[in-house]
Design an enzyme around this catalytic site. Sequence first.
Site, PDB file in Angstrom:
ATOM      1  CG  HIS A  49      10.806 -57.394  21.206  1.00 54.50           C
ATOM      2  ND1 HIS A  49       9.689 -58.353  21.490  1.00 54.50           N
ATOM      3  CD2 HIS A  49      11.736 -57.789  21.892  1.00 54.50           C
ATOM      4  CE1 HIS A  49      10.139 -59.430  22.312  1.00 54.50           C
ATOM      5  NE2 HIS A  49      11.496 -58.949  22.800  1.00 54.50           N
ATOM      6  CG  ASP A  97      19.778 -58.432  22.731  1.00 55.11           C
ATOM      7  OD1 ASP A  97      18.802 -58.913  21.907  1.00 55.11           O
ATOM      8  OD2 ASP A  97      20.166 -58.813  23.807  1.00 55.11           O
TER       9      ASP A  97
END
Length: 428
Positions: free
Chosen positions: A307, A364
């Site tokens: 991320h 996700d």
Amino acid sequence: MPEPTKISETVSINIDGQSYELPVVTGTYEEKGIDITKLRSQTKYVTLDTGYKNTGATKSSITYIDGENGVLLHRGYPIEQLAEHAEFLEICYLLFIGELPNKEQLDNFKAEIKAHMGLPENVKHILNALPDETHPMGMLSTVLSAMTGFFPDSLDSWTDEKVRWASIYRLLANMPVLAAYIYRRQKKLDYIDPDPSLSYVGNFLNMTFGNQDEKVAEALDTLLILHADHEQNCSASTARFVGSSHVNLFAAIAAANNALWGPLHGGANQKVLEMLQGIQDDGGDVAKYINKAKDKADPFRLMGFGHRVYKNYDPRAKVIKKYVQVVLDQLNIDDPMVEIAKGLENAALEDEYFSSRKLFPNVDFYSGIIYRALGIPVNMFTVMFALGRLPGWMAQWKEMREGKEPIGRPRQIYTGYTKRDYIDIESR
Ligand code: SDX
């Protein structure tokens, strides 16, 4: 509401022997930003930060992320508490208004959404006219771009506050309708029109599957909350950037939807499921795929991992991971992919390649397993992400609008030819 950001200090930079003072902006949690608004006019220098990894594009009071510690707050409320106690429409109100609604405010908000629910029959004709193999995100973008045709007054959503709110209600009310229509279009099933007597998520499930299971509705409502906003991510920044040209809200949201589609952003949830399926089909050899993810010569990436901001476990992934088993147990589903996902996570978290780069599961990584258990087709996972992220896009766009921010127009460092004269084609 916290104190407006303080400009309490300056920093000095020395360029070509001359010193310049630049103001420092300090945020709620003492994060510091150097305000370079006057840098170019004072020094002729610009800054360069490809991908804006270190550049603040705006000041915002909607969402706060502490990436190092895995903290996510919406208007100050921790995501864990909102996921456990709130409903999605409460979060929508919170993101737009800045405070949690009381019962009357929430009831009025829900009434406005119901009053704006429903799409013209021509929306179905547009979907029917698209090729069968059109990706669901392409279908969604197509209709979002056409919305000003169905609601021409929305062209004034920048200038007229009443129209702005009508457009916000229309999108909140009809994104679930669009998502359900797209599901039915893909499956070549008759469309089921919205039933405003049902709950927000119950209505979506009924339009999609023709029924609405309470447990599924509750799980989906929580997933929507976990996707609602995430400060200046790629698609929210797109909504702000495109919106800064003073275009109407629907056009800015259509742009944001296209940004979300990318596999490095919201499209990752589809890629995660395809990755897990591929590993399962290939015998479930987790170690093999961990090594492939580490191999720079191999294009394989561990989708759902890493991320830009979180250098710790994404707090949303923690909630979703807990929810996976709850939902699978409620639906009596035994999904072998869960063990593959957990095996990948355990192996990666113990591996120096991932730990040294602070790569953890993101929102996700596990969400697709739940979507699949709920009966959502893999290629519609990103449409579900858009359903959740819609209030965030609109809240960010609204904050930019109300902040009267200038049109976005970055500078560059030019590296092309110096001036040269045209050459006739005969002499090239
Ligand atoms: C979302 O911004 C948001 O808030 C987004 C989001 C939201 O709610 O809006 O949180 C939603 O988009 C989540 C992210 C979904 N994307 C993925 O899961 C795709 C896989 N992840 C990566 O592509 C990557 O981690 C990004 C795109 C998410 C972040 O990329 P960065 O910040 O540009 O970091 P990078 O690509 O420069 O990676 C740093 C290093 C590199 O290695 P080195 O060059 O240092 O050797 O880490 C490696 C990368 O190769 N790396 C990975 C990896 N992610 C990063 N290696 C293997 N597998 C991965 N997934």
